[in-house]
Write an enzyme that holds these catalytic residues in place. Structure first.
Site, short mmCIF file in Angstrom:
data_model
loop_
_atom_site.label_atom_id
_atom_site.label_comp_id
_atom_site.label_asym_id
_atom_site.label_seq_id
_atom_site.Cartn_x
_atom_site.Cartn_y
_atom_site.Cartn_z
N ASP A 5 0.85 -1.20 0.00
CA ASP A 5 0.00 0.00 0.00
C ASP A 5 0.88 1.25 0.00
O ASP A 5 0.61 2.22 -0.71
CB ASP A 5 -0.90 -0.01 1.24
CG ASP A 5 -1.64 -1.33 1.38
OD1 ASP A 5 -2.47 -1.63 0.51
OD2 ASP A 5 -1.36 -2.07 2.33
N HIS A 22 -4.41 -3.39 6.55
CA HIS A 22 -4.24 -3.64 5.12
C HIS A 22 -5.62 -4.05 4.58
O HIS A 22 -5.93 -5.24 4.45
CB HIS A 22 -3.21 -4.75 4.86
CG HIS A 22 -3.26 -5.23 3.44
ND1 HIS A 22 -2.84 -4.46 2.38
CD2 HIS A 22 -3.71 -6.38 2.89
CE1 HIS A 22 -3.03 -5.13 1.25
NE2 HIS A 22 -3.56 -6.29 1.53
P1 NAX Z 1 -2.19 -18.11 -3.90
O1 NAX Z 1 -3.53 -18.72 -3.62
O2 NAX Z 1 -1.67 -18.06 -5.29
O3 NAX Z 1 -1.08 -18.87 -3.02
C1 NAX Z 1 -1.26 -19.17 -1.69
C2 NAX Z 1 -0.53 -20.48 -1.45
O4 NAX Z 1 -0.59 -20.74 -0.06
C3 NAX Z 1 -1.17 -21.68 -2.15
O5 NAX Z 1 -0.17 -22.34 -2.92
C4 NAX Z 1 -1.68 -22.53 -1.01
O6 NAX Z 1 -1.58 -23.93 -1.27
C5 NAX Z 1 -0.74 -22.12 0.13
N1 NAX Z 1 -1.27 -22.37 1.47
C6 NAX Z 1 -2.55 -22.30 1.90
N2 NAX Z 1 -2.62 -22.64 3.18
C7 NAX Z 1 -1.37 -22.91 3.59
C8 NAX Z 1 -0.81 -23.33 4.83
N3 NAX Z 1 -1.59 -23.56 5.89
N4 NAX Z 1 0.53 -23.51 4.88
C9 NAX Z 1 1.30 -23.30 3.80
N5 NAX Z 1 0.82 -22.92 2.60
C10 NAX Z 1 -0.49 -22.73 2.51
O7 NAX Z 1 -2.25 -16.67 -3.24
P2 NAX Z 1 -1.25 -15.44 -3.45
O8 NAX Z 1 -1.70 -14.61 -4.57
O9 NAX Z 1 0.15 -15.95 -3.43
O10 NAX Z 1 -1.55 -14.61 -2.11
C11 NAX Z 1 -1.19 -15.11 -0.85
C12 NAX Z 1 -1.82 -14.26 0.24
O11 NAX Z 1 -1.34 -12.92 0.19
C13 NAX Z 1 -3.35 -14.15 0.14
O12 NAX Z 1 -3.91 -14.28 1.45
C14 NAX Z 1 -3.55 -12.74 -0.36
O13 NAX Z 1 -4.83 -12.22 0.02
C15 NAX Z 1 -2.43 -12.02 0.35
N6 NAX Z 1 -2.02 -10.71 -0.17
C16 NAX Z 1 -1.61 -9.78 0.73
C17 NAX Z 1 -1.14 -8.54 0.37
C18 NAX Z 1 -0.67 -7.55 1.38
O14 NAX Z 1 -0.34 -6.44 0.96
N7 NAX Z 1 -0.60 -7.83 2.68
C19 NAX Z 1 -1.13 -8.15 -1.07
C20 NAX Z 1 -1.13 -9.30 -2.01
C21 NAX Z 1 -2.01 -10.46 -1.61
O15 NAX Z 1 -3.32 -10.20 -2.02
#
Ligand code: NAX
Length: 326
Positions: free
Chosen positions: A160, A188
């Site tokens: 952000d 966030h």
């Molecule tokens: P993806 O769904 O592409 O990847 C997430 C990965 O995490 C998947 O491969 C899944 O299998 C794995 N996963 C799920 N549960 C798990 C666990 N208990 N242990 C280990 N791995 C696990 O999502 P992606 O686009 O990479 O985003 C990841 C996270 O970042 C989401 O929650 C998203 O909302 C968040 N974000 C946060 C941002 C921020 O500024 N704080 C911005 C970007 C993003 O949206």
């Protein structure tokens, strides 16, 4: 810089952000060009095959600093002796899922990981939570790690912050590196408050050169809604920019913020600016010697007070929603 090997844990290693982050970390962008590192990549069991593919590609890069890659579905393995951890993996919202259910599903993941960090990681570990809802997930992880300093758990609002810097740079016809002292306050989420009252362009305060109407009606909503705009344009959520912000956050925390500038980090509230203890709140901070310090005594006008109150209220409500796990 020490020449021992640093252990860096990344959860969600096969996800969109993980796929960007792992390679940038492996190339030395967190600890610098002399520090050897070992990657510990955590995934859920069904994603282990995809994670193996990520490992194969990391191998194929022949990174000079990368000593070893551990892939696992066991948090206790991933967090063993970790020096820092990027908690990216989280449960996405599925069709029909209420916000409350999403909060709880993630709360469980982050309570398990908090306990595992407590039991297995180095006591001085630095944790950055990226997975949403990032602030409250960081709170849960921290509450489940009683032997680790609560200051070591942070949440990411650097994306952000970087988005806001870039918007102001475009508006001023400057480069993003000319823009300093911007602030993201709070959560966030869409209640975050991007504050440019102290922001400088080439050392000069920008607020008087910025049209107030544009600031309120255009800039603030653009920063708050940027994630949704990226999804609309790209058909997928921010990934490379999120990984880049995660690198910036951890890099600055470890190596220090630049002179005469600050950044925004979601950190433990300590009463600063009237935000009582009990939430992870984004504040303006400087970092030095591996520690962050909240900038104190900035004036808060009536509009800012209202904005800060709204985002604090949302964080307190999120906290209520996961009270059973705290
Ligand atoms: P993806 O769904 O592409 O990847 C997430 C990965 O995490 C998947 O491969 C899944 O299998 C794995 N996963 C799920 N549960 C798990 C666990 N208990 N242990 C280990 N791995 C696990 O999502 P992606 O686009 O990479 O985003 C990841 C996270 O970042 C989401 O929650 C998203 O909302 C968040 N974000 C946060 C941002 C921020 O500024 N704080 C911005 C970007 C993003 O949206």
């Amino acid at each position: 810089m020490s020449h021992d090997v640093k252990n860096i844990a990344i959860t969600g290693g096969a996800g969109q952000i993980g796929y960007q982050l792992a390679f940038r970390v492996a190339s030395g962008q967190v600890y610098g060009p002399k520090q050897k590192i070992r990657l510990h990549l955590l995934e859920i069991t069904p994603a282990l095959s995809a994670l193996e593919g990520v490992k194969m590609e990391l191998d194929d890069c022949a990174f000079p600093l990368l000593e070893d890659i551990v892939t696992t579905d066991n948090p206790d393995v991933a967090f063993t002796n970790a020096d820092c951890a990027f908690l990216v993996g989280a449960r996405p919202r599925s069709a029909g899922m209420e916000r409350k259910d999403l909060l709880l599903a993630n709360a469980e993941i982050f309570s398990v990981q908090g306990k595992s960090i407590n039991a297995n990681a180095k006591k001085e570990i630095k944790v950055l939570v990226v997975g949403n809802p990032a602030n409250t997930n960081a709170l849960i992880a921290r509450e489940n790690a009683p032997d680790i300093n609560p200051r070591n758990f942070t949440a990411m609002t650097r994306l952000d912050h970087n988005r806001a810097v870039s918007q102001i740079a475009h508006r001023m016809g400057s480069h993003s590196s000319d823009i300093k002292q911007l602030i993201i306050w709070g959560n966030h989420s869409a209640t975050q408050y991007p504050d440019i009252r102290f922001c400088q362009n080439k050392g000069k305060t920008v607020i008087n050169d910025i049209d107030h109407d544009w600031y309120i009606k255009n800039f603030i909503p653009t920063v708050q809604q940027r994630g949704a705009a990226i999804i609309k344009a790209r058909g997928a959520s921010s990934a490379a920019s999120a990984a880049s912000a995660a690198i910036d956050h951890m890099h600055d925390w470890i190596n220090g913020t630049e002179e005469k500038n600050w950044t925004s980090m979601g950190v433990m509230s300590d009463g600063s600016y009237g935000i009582e203890e009990g939430v992870v709140f984004s504040f303006p901070v400087t970092c030095k010697n591996g520690e962050y310090h909240i900038i104190q005594d900035l004036e808060i006008d009536a509009f800012s007070q209202e904005m800060i109150h709204a985002t604090n209220k949302e964080l307190r409500e999120e906290r209520e929603g996961v009270a059973s796990l705290l």
